[in-house]
Design a protein around this motif. Structure first.
Motif, PDB file in Angstrom:
ATOM      1  N   ALA A  60       0.688  -0.978  -0.021  1.00 23.78           N
ATOM      2  CA  ALA A  60      -0.045  -0.087  -0.052  1.00 23.78           C
ATOM      3  C   ALA A  60       0.984   1.307   0.003  1.00 23.78           C
ATOM      4  CB  ALA A  60      -1.060  -0.061   1.377  1.00 23.78           C
ATOM      5  N   LEU A  61       2.040   1.240   0.923  1.00 21.35           N
ATOM      6  CA  LEU A  61       2.810   2.576   0.904  1.00 21.35           C
ATOM      7  C   LEU A  61       3.575   2.385  -0.387  1.00 21.35           C
ATOM      8  CD1 LEU A  61       4.173   2.091   4.714  1.00 21.35           C
ATOM      9  CD2 LEU A  61       2.906   3.986   3.856  1.00 21.35           C
ATOM     10  N   GLY A  62       4.240   1.337  -0.745  1.00 23.17           N
ATOM     11  CA  GLY A  62       5.373   1.251  -1.809  1.00 23.17           C
ATOM     12  C   GLY A  62       4.701   1.388  -3.149  1.00 23.17           C
ATOM     13  N   VAL A  63       3.581   0.999  -3.305  1.00 19.26           N
ATOM     14  CA  VAL A  63       3.170   1.119  -4.872  1.00 19.26           C
ATOM     15  C   VAL A  63       3.136   2.786  -5.224  1.00 19.26           C
ATOM     16  CG1 VAL A  63       1.387   0.775  -6.591  1.00 19.26           C
ATOM     17  CG2 VAL A  63       2.130  -1.209  -5.264  1.00 19.26           C
ATOM     18  N   SER A  64       2.220   3.404  -4.169  1.00 22.55           N
ATOM     19  CA  SER A  64       1.835   4.559  -3.895  1.00 22.55           C
ATOM     20  C   SER A  64       3.070   5.534  -4.097  1.00 22.55           C
ATOM     21  CB  SER A  64       0.877   4.785  -2.533  1.00 22.55           C
ATOM     22  OG  SER A  64       0.524   6.091  -2.834  1.00 22.55           O
ATOM     23  N   ALA A  65       3.973   5.200  -3.320  1.00 24.41           N
ATOM     24  CA  ALA A  65       5.192   6.088  -3.036  1.00 24.41           C
ATOM     25  C   ALA A  65       6.217   6.044  -4.504  1.00 24.41           C
ATOM     26  CB  ALA A  65       6.160   5.647  -2.116  1.00 24.41           C
ATOM     27  N   LEU A  66       6.332   4.800  -5.004  1.00 22.64           N
ATOM     28  CA  LEU A  66       6.984   4.654  -6.303  1.00 22.64           C
ATOM     29  C   LEU A  66       6.379   5.291  -7.404  1.00 22.64           C
ATOM     30  CD1 LEU A  66       9.410   3.452  -7.223  1.00 22.64           C
ATOM     31  CD2 LEU A  66       8.173   1.367  -8.029  1.00 22.64           C
ATOM     32  N   GLU A  67       4.894   5.515  -7.458  1.00 23.20           N
ATOM     33  CA  GLU A  67       4.414   6.217  -8.527  1.00 23.20           C
ATOM     34  C   GLU A  67       4.563   7.676  -8.455  1.00 23.20           C
ATOM     35  OE1 GLU A  67       2.164   6.236 -12.051  1.00 23.20           O
ATOM     36  OE2 GLU A  67       3.361   4.560 -10.997  1.00 23.20           O
ATOM     37  N   SER A  68       4.680   8.235  -7.009  1.00 21.34           N
ATOM     38  CA  SER A  68       4.986   9.357  -6.966  1.00 21.34           C
ATOM     39  C   SER A  68       6.377   9.889  -6.836  1.00 21.34           C
ATOM     40  CB  SER A  68       4.343   9.846  -5.431  1.00 21.34           C
ATOM     41  OG  SER A  68       2.855   9.782  -5.483  1.00 21.34           O
ATOM     42  N   THR A  69       7.130   9.023  -7.370  1.00 16.01           N
ATOM     43  CA  THR A  69       8.540   9.096  -7.424  1.00 16.01           C
ATOM     44  C   THR A  69       9.309   9.332  -6.335  1.00 16.01           C
ATOM     45  OG1 THR A  69       8.445  11.556  -8.119  1.00 16.01           O
ATOM     46  CG2 THR A  69       8.523   9.693  -9.798  1.00 16.01           C
ATOM     47  N   ARG A  70       8.790   8.844  -5.049  1.00 13.25           N
ATOM     48  CA  ARG A  70       9.420   9.091  -3.805  1.00 13.25           C
ATOM     49  C   ARG A  70      10.491   7.816  -3.630  1.00 13.25           C
ATOM     50  NH1 ARG A  70       6.731  12.504  -0.094  1.00 13.25           N
ATOM     51  NH2 ARG A  70       5.458  13.798  -1.262  1.00 13.25           N
ATOM     52  N   TYR A  71      11.583   7.953  -4.324  1.00 10.44           N
ATOM     53  CA  TYR A  71      12.336   6.638  -4.324  1.00 10.44           C
ATOM     54  C   TYR A  71      13.113   6.389  -2.957  1.00 10.44           C
ATOM     55  CZ  TYR A  71      11.809   6.831  -9.459  1.00 10.44           C
ATOM     56  OH  TYR A  71      11.259   7.126 -10.566  1.00 10.44           O
ATOM     57  N   SER A  72      13.379   7.885  -2.276  1.00 20.61           N
ATOM     58  CA  SER A  72      14.128   7.490  -0.887  1.00 20.61           C
ATOM     59  C   SER A  72      13.212   7.077   0.178  1.00 20.61           C
ATOM     60  CB  SER A  72      14.697   9.035  -0.509  1.00 20.61           C
ATOM     61  OG  SER A  72      15.550   9.404  -1.254  1.00 20.61           O
ATOM     62  N   PHE A  73      11.659   7.467   0.069  1.00 19.71           N
ATOM     63  CA  PHE A  73      10.794   6.693   0.998  1.00 19.71           C
ATOM     64  C   PHE A  73      10.776   5.073   0.711  1.00 19.71           C
ATOM     65  CE2 PHE A  73       6.125   6.928   2.395  1.00 19.71           C
ATOM     66  CZ  PHE A  73       6.601   6.364   3.561  1.00 19.71           C
ATOM     67  N   VAL A  74      10.804   4.636  -0.704  1.00 21.30           N
ATOM     68  CA  VAL A  74      10.681   3.319  -0.930  1.00 21.30           C
ATOM     69  C   VAL A  74      12.146   2.654  -0.470  1.00 21.30           C
ATOM     70  CG1 VAL A  74      10.518   1.438  -2.783  1.00 21.30           C
ATOM     71  CG2 VAL A  74       9.148   3.844  -2.949  1.00 21.30           C
ATOM     72  N   GLN A  75      13.319   3.128  -0.516  1.00 20.02           N
ATOM     73  CA  GLN A  75      14.240   2.692   0.093  1.00 20.02           C
ATOM     74  C   GLN A  75      14.364   2.608   1.522  1.00 20.02           C
ATOM     75  OE1 GLN A  75      17.260   3.869   1.915  1.00 20.02           O
ATOM     76  NE2 GLN A  75      18.235   2.027   1.458  1.00 20.02           N
TER      77      GLN A  75
END
Length: 584
Positions: A410-425
């Motif tokens: 839920a967090l990762g798909v949304s964060a990656l689509e918003s180009t929040r790469y650091s959050f995903v990392q």
């Protein structure tokens, strides 16, 4: 006074899998499959015809005048067809539809069959006992993706798996119409093989009972089995049209059964099905409470002064989830070995508990700043750590991490689509401290392919038995209602989901040493068989690295490499690895 049918629905919803269904010919009435009496009258008509006589509109009267006794289904059948094989051939016309009947929808599963099948698929019913020879129940179960264990002979019962290991057992105590060993005559119905009696004793002792469409008049051996049952640990509900007969009344009194007055089997089981589903929906968090939590989250993320309120909101919801899925409610020790019904029950209970937190996480993936992200990383760590309990069934211990996997997606798909790469990392590299076990990063514990030690475990999911990536497909479907509206199309959501799973694979390999004795491996997902999506995602990543080089957010986030060249090598290795996956 609470209606018995309402009590039954409450009990079924609260006690998954503890009720067995016992039904007879009344269940197939609306399918135009004749009852034993209707077949008897038809056989009398045929007997009159071959005798060169007319039986008129009252075949039973003709039979009484001719033979000086009432027509009896079993005796008549025994007289007309002397062997089991002859009886089978004589009777099969009553159960197999003609082409015209198929066009009319006759001799097909009824609404009652389909309601029972759906209750089975959702884990509320596990055992079905029937006196019917037809295969309408089996057809209805297959239509909802359940392949039942069908027992209709002594050798079937002798070699059968224990009931706790089957998703559904259909016990045809009088046999199957395609088997010559069907039971029809008084002698055949007076007693069962020892294997049948042993299994019936277990069923009637260990399960509650829902009886419908069975008069109890003809089946002496089945009546005796119910009378033998020593226990009433779960209730019996007996559905009847009008007043029960003497045989049924005796069993109702013996079993202390609740009598449910019905108009027909279809409406009875359809009502139960509808009420149980309503209770299931009621058990989920109310949509307004979820909407209120999401609204509060957005407000708290909009201004720095609400930082504490944001943390309290998220941490409070995590505590609520843990209280709903804790080991006091879902222990990993004790009880029967895990089976498909229990597995799916836990998965759905975990999902229900996570409803609000998942909705909040989708918004956090899009908007959370550094301070907010730290709160969500801690939430993920707390869920992934689980509630320690040494020993127990490995599958139950592994499944305790499923809520964390749901939160990660839920967090990762949304964060990656918003180009929040650091959050995903940050999400993927978070250390998970687990009592009695080695500390690992989330990327090594939470990808769908890493959740269970045995690949077959994920295939216990309903309808995913033959899927290449069952848990990935399950997550994709479960998150779709909340995530799809964030994307321009269903296809765009699918692409974003596959992109996140592919990024999981890259991050896994980038954080895993490949030594002399270890070959390259990365957790595959649905992207492994969606070739078009896979090619598009990898091509996009390569283009981004070629254009931006070491300044690419893919590199600066250290998601799967600290240089553009290292990232490209990870892509090369993954592309080389995917075609080697034999389970595709």
């Amino acid at each position: 006074m609470i209606e018995p049918i309402h009590s039954l629905a409450f009990s079924m919803q609260a006690n998954r899998g503890v009720y067995a269904v016992l039904f007879g010919s009344g269940l197939s009435r609306s399918a135009r499959i004749p009852t034993g009496w209707e077949i008897t009258l038809d056989l009398v008509r045929r007997l009159a015809t071959v005798s060169g006589e007319e039986c008129g509109v009252d075949p039973s009267a003709w039979y009484r005048d001719k033979f000086n006794k009432e027509p009896d289904y079993s005796e008549l059948l025994d007289a007309l067809a002397k062997t089991p094989a002859e009886r089978q051939q004589l009777l099969r016309q009553y159960w197999e539809p003609t082409e015209q009947e198929k066009e009319e929808g006759a001799k097909q599963p009824t609404p009652a069959h389909r309601a029972i099948a759906d209750l089975v698929a959702k884990g509320f019913v596990r055992v079905i006992v029937t006196t019917n020879f037809d295969r309408l129940m089996e057809l209805a179960l297959l239509d909802v993706g359940v392949t039942p264990t069908v027992l209709s002979s002594s050798d079937h019962v002798h070699g059968a798996m224990p009931l706790i290991h089957t998703q559904c057992c259909v016990f045809k105590v009088h046999g199957d119409y395609l088997d010559t060993r069907i039971r029809n005559t008084p002698e055949e119905l007076s007693g069962y093989p020892a294997e049948f009696d042993t299994l019936l004793d277990r069923i009637f002792d260990e399960f509650g009972l829902i009886v419908c469409g069975w008069s109890a008049d003809w089946d002496e051996a089945l009546r005796c089995a119910i009378f033998r049952a020593p226990s009433r640990r779960f209730a019996t509900y007996w559905a009847v049209r009008g007043e029960p007969g003497d045989a049924a009344r005796q069993l109702i009194e013996h079993r202390g059964a609740q009598v449910v007055s019905i108009t027909d089997a279809d409406s009875f089981f359809s009502t139960i099905h509808r009420q149980v589903e309503a209770l299931e929906e009621f058990a989920r968090p109310h949509p307004l409470s979820t909407a209120a939590a999401v609204t509060a989250l957005k407000r708290y993320m909009s201004e720095p002064r609400y930082r504490i309120q944001h943390a309290d909101l998220v941490e409070g919801e995590v505590e609520h989830v843990l209280s709903e899925i804790g080991i006091d409610k879902f222990p990993v020790q004790g009880g029967p070995p895990p089976d498909a019904a229990q597995f799916n029950h836990r998965v759905k209970a975990y999902e229900a508990a996570m409803t609000t937190l998942v909705a909040m996480a989708i918004e956090a993936g899009r908007w959370a700043n550094d301070d907010h992200q730290e709160v969500w990383v801690r939430a993920l760590q707390k869920l992934a750590s689980g509630q320690a309990q040494d020993g127990g069934y490995a599958l139950w211990g592994e499944l305790t991490r499923f809520p964390a996997t749901l939160l990660l997606f839920a967090l990762g798909v949304s964060a990656l689509e918003s180009t929040r790469y650091s959050f995903v990392q940050r999400l993927l590299s978070a250390p998970i401290v687990r009592e009695y076990q080695k500390t690992k990063q989330t990327v090594h514990l939470l990808p769908p392919k890493c959740l269970f030690e045995k690949d077959s475990s994920a295939k216990l999911l309903e309808g995913k038995e033959n899927h290449y990536a069952p848990l990935s497909d399950w997550l994709h479907e479960r998150l779709a209602p909340q995530l799809e509206r964030r994307f321009s199309s269903v296809k765009a959501y699918e692409l974003a989901f596959d992109r996140f799973e592919l990024m999981l694979a890259l991050a896994y390999s980038a954080n895993t040493e490949v030594g002399e004795y270890f070959r390259y491996w990365a957790p595959p997902g649905a992207f492994g068989y969606r070739d078009e999506n896979q090619a598009q995602i990898i091509s996009s990543l390569r283009s981004q690295l070629a254009k931006e080089g070491d300044n690419s957010p893919l590199v600066t986030s250290n998601l799967f490499g600290v240089t553009a060249d290292e990232c490209r090598k990870q892509l090369d290795a993954l592309e080389e690895f995917i075609p080697k996956l034999k389970w595709w």
